[in-house]
Design an enzyme around this catalytic site. Structure first.
Site, mmCIF file in Angstrom:
data_model
loop_
_atom_site.group_PDB
_atom_site.id
_atom_site.type_symbol
_atom_site.label_atom_id
_atom_site.label_comp_id
_atom_site.label_asym_id
_atom_site.label_seq_id
_atom_site.Cartn_x
_atom_site.Cartn_y
_atom_site.Cartn_z
ATOM 1 C CG HIS A 64 -1.082 -6.104 0.607
ATOM 2 N ND1 HIS A 64 0.282 -6.232 0.529
ATOM 3 C CD2 HIS A 64 -1.431 -5.248 -0.395
ATOM 4 C CE1 HIS A 64 0.740 -5.481 -0.467
ATOM 5 N NE2 HIS A 64 -0.286 -4.883 -1.047
ATOM 6 C CG ASP A 122 9.420 -7.503 -1.417
ATOM 7 O OD1 ASP A 122 8.304 -7.054 -1.770
ATOM 8 O OD2 ASP A 122 10.432 -7.404 -2.135
ATOM 9 C CG LEU A 129 7.986 -9.282 20.275
ATOM 10 C CD1 LEU A 129 9.441 -9.605 19.921
ATOM 11 C CD2 LEU A 129 7.049 -9.987 19.298
HETATM 12 C C1 FPP Z 1 5.357 -5.868 0.280
HETATM 13 O O1 FPP Z 1 4.869 -6.700 -0.721
HETATM 14 C C2 FPP Z 1 4.345 -5.653 1.327
HETATM 15 C C3 FPP Z 1 3.793 -4.457 1.664
HETATM 16 C C4 FPP Z 1 4.161 -3.181 1.038
HETATM 17 C C5 FPP Z 1 2.746 -4.345 2.689
HETATM 18 C C6 FPP Z 1 2.965 -5.211 3.880
HETATM 19 C C7 FPP Z 1 1.798 -5.146 4.739
HETATM 20 C C8 FPP Z 1 1.246 -6.194 5.328
HETATM 21 C C9 FPP Z 1 1.725 -7.584 5.279
HETATM 22 C C10 FPP Z 1 0.083 -5.952 6.186
HETATM 23 C C11 FPP Z 1 0.620 -5.931 7.570
HETATM 24 C C12 FPP Z 1 -0.304 -5.383 8.536
HETATM 25 C C13 FPP Z 1 0.052 -5.225 9.815
HETATM 26 C C14 FPP Z 1 -0.898 -4.698 10.769
HETATM 27 C C15 FPP Z 1 1.410 -5.540 10.304
HETATM 28 P P1 FPP Z 1 4.708 -6.103 -2.174
HETATM 29 O O2 FPP Z 1 3.324 -5.594 -2.298
HETATM 30 O O3 FPP Z 1 5.778 -5.106 -2.426
HETATM 31 O O4 FPP Z 1 4.905 -7.391 -3.061
HETATM 32 P P2 FPP Z 1 5.525 -7.455 -4.533
HETATM 33 O O5 FPP Z 1 6.972 -7.053 -4.405
HETATM 34 O O6 FPP Z 1 5.363 -8.893 -4.900
HETATM 35 O O7 FPP Z 1 4.742 -6.534 -5.402
#
Ligand code: FPP
Length: 246
Positions: free
Chosen positions: A38, A21, A132
């Site tokens: 992201h 997050d 893993l």
């Molecule tokens: C949460 O941060 C993150 C997500 C909803 C997306 C996570 C995805 C990735 C890191 C890409 C991963 C890709 C692969 C292939 C594993 P948020 O957007 O909710 O952050 P915020 O709470 O600060 O708004």
């Protein structure tokens, strides 16, 4: 001395689950669009996977996209899906080198076809790997998973394959997406939020919870090691007394 050197390899959690997050906030802090967060979050994923492999963790499950995330602005959803397609495609070589088996849980039929196909291809290609098990929770909701398990069991009862008296925790677990995995012993959430957000609700019944203020794009393998060390200092009692478990 790295946190890694202090970890007792005989007491490793077999399964670590992570709620990644803070990507959006990380980008906002830098005056950038959320997708920038992201993209940088993918670098954390790569580093943490490498860290888990180096240590010998057997299962790593990442909350990559929740059912609720479909409600985000369409542009962001599309950008995350595209990022996922590109990342999975690029990472296959790395997974093969590191003996990582990719797995996915969630309502995968909801994914755009290109994403679904890329994912299936990677899951299939890496399926002979024995190291893993990296599971991406995608279009995942724990309540949906639990209701789905209940429905599967009801169908088996209706058809006579199962009797009501046969239903126990093991039968229930065997009908979850995570049927072939041990429960996570450690759940990490980044970004300073203290919530579980509909993630692995059944499976984390006895997990140790670890919250860090670090935003996901800042999280690295050293942070994973720090969390594991913290986990190793805890006494896991499973409802018993301290004297019983020692
Ligand atoms: C949460 O941060 C993150 C997500 C909803 C997306 C996570 C995805 C990735 C890191 C890409 C991963 C890709 C692969 C292939 C594993 P948020 O957007 O909710 O952050 P915020 O709470 O600060 O708004």
């Amino acid at each position: 001395m790295s946190y890694k050197d202090k970890i007792d390899l005989l007491k490793l959690p077999r399964h670590v689950a992570i709620i990644m997050d803070g990507n959006g906030r990380w980008a906002k802090d830098r005056g950038k669009l959320r997708i920038f967060g992201h993209r940088n979050g993918v670098l954390s994923v790569r580093d943490v996977v490498e860290g888990a492999v180096d240590l010998g963790v057997q299962y790593l499950t990442l909350y990559t996209f929740s059912t609720e995330n479909w409600n985000r602005p369409k542009l962001e959803v599309m950008a995350i899906m595209e990022l996922m397609v590109n990342t999975i495609h690029k990472e296959i070589k790395n997974f093969m080198e590191k003996n990582v088996r990719l797995n996915a849980i969630g309502d995968l039929a909801m994914l755009p076809k290109k994403c679904f196909d890329e994912l299936n291809n990677a899951v299939e290609t890496t399926s002979p790997n024995t190291g893993l098990v990296l599971t991406l929770a995608l279009s995942y909701s724990s309540r949906y998973e639990i209701v789905r398990a209940a429905k599967n069991i009801a169908v088996k009862v209706q058809s006579g394959e199962l009797s009501i008296n046969d239903i126990d925790e093991t039968v229930f677990e065997n009908n979850l997406y995570t049927a072939d995995m041990p429960d996570p012993e450690l759940l990490i959430r980044t970004s300073g939020e203290y919530r579980i957000s509909n993630y692995l609700l059944w499976q984390i019944a006895y997990a140790e919870l670890y919250f860090t203020p670090k935003l996901w794009p800042d999280f690295r393998k050293e942070d994973l090691y720090e969390a594991i060390l913290d986990y190793q200092k805890r006494e896991r009692r499973f409802g018993m007394t301290s004297e019983q478990v020692n």
